[in-house]
Scaffold this motif. Structure first.
Motif, PDB file in Angstrom:
ATOM      1  N   LYS A  39       9.157  12.396   1.349  1.00 52.15           N
ATOM      2  CA  LYS A  39       8.754  13.804   1.335  1.00 52.15           C
ATOM      3  C   LYS A  39       7.257  13.996   1.587  1.00 52.15           C
ATOM      4  O   LYS A  39       6.718  15.087   1.352  1.00 52.15           O
ATOM      5  CB  LYS A  39       9.130  14.436  -0.013  1.00 52.15           C
ATOM      6  N   LEU A  40       6.583  12.960   2.093  1.00 56.97           N
ATOM      7  CA  LEU A  40       5.136  13.084   2.323  1.00 56.97           C
ATOM      8  C   LEU A  40       4.786  14.169   3.327  1.00 56.97           C
ATOM      9  O   LEU A  40       3.772  14.850   3.181  1.00 56.97           O
ATOM     10  CB  LEU A  40       4.557  11.745   2.803  1.00 56.97           C
ATOM     11  N   ASP A  41       5.610  14.326   4.357  1.00 57.37           N
ATOM     12  CA  ASP A  41       5.304  15.363   5.352  1.00 57.37           C
ATOM     13  C   ASP A  41       5.369  16.751   4.719  1.00 57.37           C
ATOM     14  O   ASP A  41       4.594  17.645   5.089  1.00 57.37           O
ATOM     15  CB  ASP A  41       6.269  15.269   6.536  1.00 57.37           C
ATOM     16  N   TYR A  42       6.291  16.928   3.780  1.00 56.64           N
ATOM     17  CA  TYR A  42       6.346  18.203   3.061  1.00 56.64           C
ATOM     18  C   TYR A  42       5.050  18.430   2.299  1.00 56.64           C
ATOM     19  O   TYR A  42       4.447  19.516   2.376  1.00 56.64           O
ATOM     20  CB  TYR A  42       7.532  18.221   2.099  1.00 56.64           C
ATOM     21  N   ILE A  88       0.849   4.445  -0.232  1.00 58.29           N
ATOM     22  CA  ILE A  88      -0.598   4.599  -0.052  1.00 58.29           C
ATOM     23  C   ILE A  88      -0.948   4.670   1.423  1.00 58.29           C
ATOM     24  O   ILE A  88      -1.690   5.555   1.878  1.00 58.29           O
ATOM     25  CB  ILE A  88      -1.348   3.422  -0.712  1.00 58.29           C
ATOM     26  N   ALA A  89      -0.433   3.721   2.192  1.00 57.17           N
ATOM     27  CA  ALA A  89      -0.756   3.663   3.626  1.00 57.17           C
ATOM     28  C   ALA A  89      -0.297   4.928   4.343  1.00 57.17           C
ATOM     29  O   ALA A  89      -1.035   5.501   5.159  1.00 57.17           O
ATOM     30  CB  ALA A  89      -0.128   2.424   4.247  1.00 57.17           C
ATOM     31  N   ALA A  90       0.925   5.379   4.043  1.00 53.50           N
ATOM     32  CA  ALA A  90       1.469   6.563   4.714  1.00 53.50           C
ATOM     33  C   ALA A  90       0.706   7.825   4.315  1.00 53.50           C
ATOM     34  O   ALA A  90       0.485   8.714   5.146  1.00 53.50           O
ATOM     35  CB  ALA A  90       2.956   6.713   4.386  1.00 53.50           C
ATOM     36  N   ALA A  91       0.310   7.914   3.053  1.00 52.28           N
ATOM     37  CA  ALA A  91      -0.467   9.076   2.612  1.00 52.28           C
ATOM     38  C   ALA A  91      -1.811   9.118   3.320  1.00 52.28           C
ATOM     39  O   ALA A  91      -2.241  10.173   3.811  1.00 52.28           O
ATOM     40  CB  ALA A  91      -0.660   9.027   1.099  1.00 52.28           C
ATOM     41  N   HIS A  92      -2.476   7.987   3.404  1.00 56.64           N
ATOM     42  CA  HIS A  92      -3.780   7.945   4.066  1.00 56.64           C
ATOM     43  C   HIS A  92      -3.664   8.285   5.553  1.00 56.64           C
ATOM     44  O   HIS A  92      -4.564   8.923   6.116  1.00 56.64           O
ATOM     45  CB  HIS A  92      -4.413   6.570   3.865  1.00 56.64           C
TER      46      HIS A  92
END
Length: 544
Positions: A39-42, A88-92
């Motif tokens: 759900k990071l894109d959200y 962490i990597a995807a959020a950054h």
């Protein structure tokens, strides 16, 4: 392209994710780290700056992760260390910072440190926890009480001593008077900094040290509702917590924390402060640039929500802060959801309308902001039956206090499928029908929804230095209206909020120019006065 600001947190917006209730990726009924990744894109679409993850560490889950049994690993319920590193990597990659909880005041009684400490009075970790002999009659060492009810002391038959626990008896307090404990916790924090985290939310940050002499707390002769554990039905409220927390030694440890974070540019701390003088403590804990970066108190997490109360709270913290920095929040995983807590008496108010007003007010104060998952949807408090409760705090104080489960129920992603799209199986807490009706898919399809208003307002706010960096000066408050000024250099804005249920007029003491293009703002400036409908807000540029 300008270089990223190391002080990104000043005026930043932090989105709190309670992983157990965000999204379940493997169908076991509990949200997890791969679910947050999914759900990071959200989250990125909300235009926030950072994510605060509530605890995901190894834990017996007596307090749902706030009882840590291993400070350096992920509980299998939430995934693996590799899952966290992927998150962490995807959020950054998406420009999002990651802040994680650090529960330093206490561990779980299942932590190997406590097992060793309780084994005898003579071992390497004998003084890692707070142990005390009984009084001559066998009773507890002093009158200190647990936030969760009853004495803050539990007898241990192995050592024939009592141990201190400010919260559950399964959460023994670490002894910060022991230098080895402080160094161990700093090392554990650095473990996560080396893995790329951008900061820490420090749980119960004023609880670290206790009075070494174990002096009794005096009675509280002025009981006020609100704050962590402070309710008239909880005996914790009947003491002034002079000796069991908020000790002067706390500042020395926080300076060590700041020294550690200074070695990782761009990292930050935001601390939870719960005490009798929380605003003054916030100021002391964030002043000077050598302790905490920012802190929040429970002052806006209570039932009180009048413009006069908010005016007084902001005025009080501004009078104490000096060069310190506040973080504002009107909701989190410990309190009734804001749209149920700050409802208007006597007249029903459309939740989305009230939600827009509270959004704009919170995001217009000087400081950083924490938003709790679901606030952007306008979720009300869920009604959870007693037989479905899992929160030990709520079970202990039922029915006067319903506990924290009502604000922790699963995030509703879809309105028309079982479990609201949170999980493919029965979740750890029941899905609320009232919340499911406000699901993400419903609001994404409506350009005027509260969710899309949040997205637009946060995108606009990012471009406004007045709201990010500006000073604040309070102008007016009554039973309905709150008016204040934000300013950077020669640019000054008047911010006006009608929190009442009736239309209001406010006479303008200066010349202004209505600010155009503010999402969801609706104020009618009419010469020397402004008309504000119920639950509306507006902004104007100050002229001259």
């Amino acid at each position: 392209m300008p270089a990223p600001r190391n002080d990104w947190w000043r005026g930043g917006v932090i989105y709190q994710v309670y992983p157990r209730s965000f999204f379940d990726s493997n169908g076991d009924g509990v949200g997890d780290l791969p679910g947050v990744l999914a759900k990071l894109d959200y989250i990125a679409s909300l235009n926030v700056d950072a994510i605060w993850l509530s605890p995901f560490f190894t834990s017996p889950m007596k307090d749902f992760g706030y009882d840590v049994a291993d400070y350096r690993d992920v509980d299998p319920l939430f995934g693996t260390l590799a899952d966290f590193e992927a998150l962490i990597a995807a959020a950054h990659e998406r420009g999002l910072k990651i802040i994680i909880d650090q529960v330093l005041n206490h561990s779980s009684d299942q932590h190997p440190w406590f097992a060793e400490s309780r084994a005898s009075r003579h071992n390497d970790k004998a003084d890692w926890y707070v142990w005390a002999d009984p009084k001559a009659d066998g009773s507890v060492p002093n009158n200190w009480l647990s936030v969760f009810g009853g004495p803050a002391w539990t007898w241990d038959s192995r050592r024939k001593q009592y141990y201190l626990h400010n919260f559950l008896s399964s959460q023994p307090d670490l002894n910060f008077h022991c230098e080895a404990v402080q160094q161990q916790l700093l090392d554990d924090m650095e473990f996560w900094l080396k893995r790329g985290v951008d900061g820490f939310r420090l749980d119960a940050a004023n609880f670290y040290f206790h009075d070494a002499k174990l002096r009794d707390n005096p009675p509280n002769l002025d009981i006020k509702e609100g704050g962590i554990g402070v309710r008239a039905d909880n005996p914790y409220a009947y003491q002034r917590h002079v000796y069991d927390k908020t000790q002067p030694e706390n500042l020395a440890f926080l300076r060590k924390v700041r020294g550690l974070l200074n070695r990782y540019p761009g990292s930050t701390t935001v601390a939870e402060i719960g005490c009798d003088n929380s605003l003054r403590t916030m100021a002391a804990y964030t002043a000077g640039g050598n302790t905490l970066h920012m802190a929040y108190s429970f002052d806006l997490l209570t039932e009180q929500c009048s413009p006069e109360f908010i005016h007084h709270t902001v005025q009080s913290i501004e009078g104490e802060l000096a060069d310190g920095w506040p973080c504002w929040s009107v909701g989190n995983h410990d309190v009734v959801r804001v749209l149920s807590r700050w409802k208007q008496a006597g007249k029903p108010v459309p939740d989305a309308e009230r939600g827009r007003l509270l959004m704009a007010l919170l995001l217009s104060l000087r400081g950083s902001v924490c938003l709790y998952q679901g606030e952007e949807l306008g979720l009300p408090e869920a009604q959870v039956a007693f037989e479905d409760l899992v929160d030990p705090y709520g079970i202990a104080f039922w029915p006067e206090f319903k506990g924290r489960d009502g604000c922790r129920t699963p995030m509703p992603w879809q309105h028309d499928i079982e479990q609201a799209g949170f999980s493919s199986s029965k979740p750890w807490l029941p899905v609320s029908p009232a919340q499911q009706a406000l699901a993400v898919d419903v609001q994404e399809a409506d350009e005027h929804s509260l969710l899309n208003t949040y997205r637009a307002f946060l995108a606009w706010r990012r471009t406004q230095p007045v709201l990010i960096d500006g000073s604040i000066r309070l102008w007016h408050a009554d039973d309905s209206l709150l008016v204040f000024e934000r300013r950077v250099g020669d640019e000054g804005w008047l911010c006006l909020f009608n929190m009442g249920s009736d239309d209001k007029f406010y006479s303008l003491p200066v010349m202004v120019e209505p600010l155009e293009g503010v999402p969801a703002a609706r104020a009618d400036f009419q010469g020397g006065r402004v008309h504000l409908a119920a639950n509306s807000f507006g902004y104007a540029r100050l002229l001259g």
